[in-house]
Design a protein around this motif. Structure first.
Motif, mmCIF file in Angstrom:
data_model
loop_
_atom_site.group_PDB
_atom_site.id
_atom_site.type_symbol
_atom_site.label_atom_id
_atom_site.label_comp_id
_atom_site.label_asym_id
_atom_site.label_seq_id
_atom_site.Cartn_x
_atom_site.Cartn_y
_atom_site.Cartn_z
ATOM 1 N N ARG A 86 0.857 -1.027 -0.083
ATOM 2 C CA ARG A 86 0.134 -0.029 -0.028
ATOM 3 C C ARG A 86 0.649 1.422 0.052
ATOM 4 N NH1 ARG A 86 -5.093 -0.138 2.972
ATOM 5 N NH2 ARG A 86 -6.025 -2.501 2.717
ATOM 6 N N GLU A 87 2.263 1.234 0.330
ATOM 7 C CA GLU A 87 3.048 2.266 0.504
ATOM 8 C C GLU A 87 4.051 2.105 -0.432
ATOM 9 O OE1 GLU A 87 4.259 5.114 0.938
ATOM 10 O OE2 GLU A 87 3.257 5.049 2.831
ATOM 11 N N PRO A 88 3.924 3.051 -1.464
ATOM 12 C CA PRO A 88 4.982 3.301 -2.578
ATOM 13 C C PRO A 88 6.445 3.810 -2.116
ATOM 14 C CG PRO A 88 3.524 4.874 -3.203
ATOM 15 C CD PRO A 88 2.790 4.072 -1.872
ATOM 16 N N ARG A 89 6.397 4.212 -1.093
ATOM 17 C CA ARG A 89 7.734 4.722 -0.634
ATOM 18 C C ARG A 89 8.765 3.591 -0.186
ATOM 19 N NH1 ARG A 89 6.228 9.214 3.757
ATOM 20 N NH2 ARG A 89 4.507 7.975 4.124
ATOM 21 N N ILE A 90 8.106 2.328 0.075
ATOM 22 C CA ILE A 90 8.735 1.205 0.440
ATOM 23 C C ILE A 90 9.303 0.536 -0.856
ATOM 24 C CG2 ILE A 90 8.713 -0.865 1.431
ATOM 25 C CD1 ILE A 90 6.805 -0.041 3.512
ATOM 26 N N LYS A 91 10.636 0.518 -0.915
ATOM 27 C CA LYS A 91 11.183 0.053 -2.216
ATOM 28 C C LYS A 91 11.965 -1.489 -2.178
ATOM 29 C CE LYS A 91 10.222 3.669 -4.492
ATOM 30 N NZ LYS A 91 9.185 3.912 -5.487
ATOM 31 N N ALA A 92 11.782 -2.114 -0.969
ATOM 32 C CA ALA A 92 12.127 -3.533 -1.007
ATOM 33 C C ALA A 92 11.579 -4.132 0.279
ATOM 34 C CB ALA A 92 13.903 -3.610 -0.839
ATOM 35 N N VAL A 93 11.611 -5.225 0.567
ATOM 36 C CA VAL A 93 10.902 -6.006 1.675
ATOM 37 C C VAL A 93 11.722 -7.497 1.903
ATOM 38 C CG1 VAL A 93 8.855 -7.183 2.607
ATOM 39 C CG2 VAL A 93 8.731 -5.274 0.735
ATOM 40 N N VAL A 94 12.129 -7.495 3.166
ATOM 41 C CA VAL A 94 12.576 -8.712 3.272
ATOM 42 C C VAL A 94 11.596 -9.323 4.598
ATOM 43 C CG1 VAL A 94 14.124 -10.187 4.969
ATOM 44 C CG2 VAL A 94 14.806 -8.225 3.340
ATOM 45 N N ALA A 95 10.980 -10.336 4.146
ATOM 46 C CA ALA A 95 9.816 -11.077 4.952
ATOM 47 C C ALA A 95 10.275 -12.451 5.673
ATOM 48 C CB ALA A 95 8.508 -11.215 4.256
ATOM 49 N N ALA A 96 10.506 -12.557 6.744
ATOM 50 C CA ALA A 96 11.013 -13.627 7.399
ATOM 51 C C ALA A 96 9.852 -14.559 8.310
ATOM 52 C CB ALA A 96 12.294 -13.545 8.425
ATOM 53 N N ALA A 97 9.815 -15.652 7.899
ATOM 54 C CA ALA A 97 8.885 -16.581 8.503
ATOM 55 C C ALA A 97 7.476 -16.072 8.071
ATOM 56 C CB ALA A 97 8.835 -16.853 9.854
ATOM 57 N N PRO A 98 7.140 -15.485 6.833
ATOM 58 C CA PRO A 98 6.097 -14.932 6.297
ATOM 59 C C PRO A 98 4.797 -15.710 6.223
ATOM 60 C CG PRO A 98 7.328 -15.473 4.507
ATOM 61 C CD PRO A 98 7.995 -16.271 5.513
ATOM 62 N N THR A 99 3.883 -15.008 5.988
ATOM 63 C CA THR A 99 2.372 -15.334 5.753
ATOM 64 C C THR A 99 1.899 -14.740 4.228
ATOM 65 O OG1 THR A 99 0.156 -15.359 6.472
ATOM 66 C CG2 THR A 99 1.232 -13.957 7.287
ATOM 67 N N HIS A 100 1.079 -15.261 3.706
ATOM 68 C CA HIS A 100 0.435 -14.574 2.587
ATOM 69 C C HIS A 100 -0.936 -14.074 2.575
ATOM 70 C CE1 HIS A 100 -1.342 -18.446 2.435
ATOM 71 N NE2 HIS A 100 -2.094 -18.371 1.522
ATOM 72 N N VAL A 101 -1.350 -14.321 4.135
ATOM 73 C CA VAL A 101 -2.466 -13.875 4.323
ATOM 74 C C VAL A 101 -2.502 -13.081 5.574
ATOM 75 C CG1 VAL A 101 -3.991 -15.704 3.068
ATOM 76 C CG2 VAL A 101 -3.297 -15.819 5.579
ATOM 77 N N VAL A 102 -3.703 -12.254 5.633
ATOM 78 C CA VAL A 102 -3.832 -11.501 6.999
ATOM 79 C C VAL A 102 -4.511 -12.373 7.819
ATOM 80 C CG1 VAL A 102 -5.006 -9.712 8.134
ATOM 81 C CG2 VAL A 102 -3.968 -9.199 5.840
ATOM 82 N N TRP A 103 -4.052 -12.425 9.173
ATOM 83 C CA TRP A 103 -4.762 -13.456 10.093
ATOM 84 C C TRP A 103 -5.552 -12.855 11.039
ATOM 85 C CZ3 TRP A 103 -4.829 -18.571 9.673
ATOM 86 C CH2 TRP A 103 -3.851 -19.323 8.856
ATOM 87 N N GLN A 104 -6.367 -13.503 11.763
ATOM 88 C CA GLN A 104 -7.061 -13.138 12.737
ATOM 89 C C GLN A 104 -5.968 -12.675 13.930
ATOM 90 O OE1 GLN A 104 -10.071 -15.824 14.360
ATOM 91 N NE2 GLN A 104 -10.063 -15.061 16.327
ATOM 92 N N GLY A 105 -6.452 -11.719 14.795
ATOM 93 C CA GLY A 105 -5.548 -11.139 15.895
ATOM 94 C C GLY A 105 -5.077 -12.183 17.072
ATOM 95 N N ILE A 106 -4.591 -11.688 18.125
ATOM 96 C CA ILE A 106 -3.965 -12.680 19.040
ATOM 97 C C ILE A 106 -4.409 -11.727 20.415
ATOM 98 C CG2 ILE A 106 -1.954 -13.368 20.200
ATOM 99 C CD1 ILE A 106 -0.764 -13.716 17.472
ATOM 100 N N ASP A 107 -4.858 -12.314 21.430
ATOM 101 C CA ASP A 107 -5.157 -11.609 22.625
ATOM 102 C C ASP A 107 -4.616 -12.752 23.817
ATOM 103 O OD1 ASP A 107 -6.325 -10.601 25.118
ATOM 104 O OD2 ASP A 107 -8.112 -10.359 24.361
#
Length: 314
Positions: free
Chosen positions: A146-167
């Motif tokens: 969503r943010e074009p100012r970010i020009k590279a990403v390192v995602a460690a132990a990633p997920t491809h979806v948005v998950w439910q939150g944690i309480d």
């Protein structure tokens, strides 16, 4: 949720927080960590900035996001280490610090944008990369899409979806994230068969993932590096990294994609190299993998991460 405390403990280990052990007789005190250049407490932004050190200073900066432990405990350590490698780095807390939500539920993603604003306002010029671990990888991919100012990403132990939150108190949660005050579509936990373990919960919930919860990674304006351990005991990170790569390929992503997976490493696959006799390392194996696998993965992966960041930000 019943598993929240386990997730938090796992996140701390991934972030490089070692389990305390009894000191050895006449052990020497560890060197004092380099303090943050600036401690930031502003409206919508809790962060610490570390000025780059060393001979080869990167022209670009790095935003660092820790995992579901919350606060700055994990991101601070990693930002400090990256700064020592020549990358101006800002560790961002997205929940868990004073004045922030105590649980990971509908957390505003705007904190990352405010970190970018802070870098610009303080003349930290050049392109910006984002590095996230576990839930931080989820947020990193999401915000970069969503943010074009970010020009590279390192995602460690990633997920491809948005998950439910944690309480951690066991309360009900909705989406992990919100944007502009509205919760984002998410994949809910499937507890229809009861709770049989963290990994099983995430694995068994994936078939119920709604298309709207998939992160539109193809919108990211720069190269992506994914790092996972095939023996991850928290969630199926390698499978989810593969789904990220597949989505990018199917949508004709224009930038390089590096997908590193290590067969004998667990959820703590990412980070600076560690010796096999590092204090507390045995405890991290609760996250999957073997000591030899973890040590080998970090020894191989860390230089690749630094090279990726340097090439992406030069």
């Amino acid at each position: 949720m019943i598993f929240a405390s386990l997730i938090a403990s796992a996140a701390l280990a991934v972030a490089g927080v070692q389990t305390p052990a009894a000191p050895a007789p006449q052990a020497q005190a560890a060197p004092t960590p380099t303090p943050a250049t600036e401690v930031i407490r502003e409206e919508g932004l809790v962060a610490e900035y570390f000025e780059a050190r060393g001979g080869a200073i990167s022209p670009g900066a790095v935003v660092v996001l820790g995992g579901s432990e919350g606060g700055l405990r994990g991101s601070r350590n990693l930002a400090r280490r990256l700064a020592g490698e020549g990358f101006p780095s800002i560790a961002v807390s997205y929940f868990g610090e004073a004045g922030q939500p105590a649980r990971l539920d509908r957390i505003p993603i705007e904190s990352v944008g405010r970190a970018l604003d802070w870098l610009e306002a303080h003349d930290v010029d050049g392109p910006v990369a984002i590095v996230g671990i576990s839930k931080g990888a989820e947020l990193a991919l999401l915000t970069a899409s969503r943010e074009p100012r970010i020009k590279a990403v390192v995602a460690a132990a990633p997920t491809h979806v948005v998950w439910q939150g944690i309480d951690r108190t066991g309360g009900q949660t909705g989406s992990s994230w919100s944007a502009d005050g509205a919760p984002l579509a998410y994949t809910p936990y499937d507890l229809s068969q009861g709770f049989t373990g963290i990994f099983n919960l995430y694995r068994d919930s994936l078939p119920g993932a709604v298309a709207e919860s998939e992160i539109p990674v193809e919108a990211i304006d720069g190269p992506i590096m994914l790092v996972s351990g095939e023996a991850d005991g928290l969630w199926p990170a390698t499978e989810m990294a593969g789904r990220i790569e597949q989505r990018l390929r199917e949508r004709g992503f224009a930038y390089p994609v590096v997908n590193l997976s290590y067969p004998d490493a667990g959820h703590a696959v990412f980070g600076p190299p560690m010796a096999a006799d590092t204090r507390g390392l045995q405890n991290i194996l609760s996250l999957g993998g073997t000591i030899d696998g973890l040590v080998a993965a970090r020894a191989d992966g860390w230089p690749r991460v630094l090279a990726f960041l340097r090439e992406s930000l030069d």
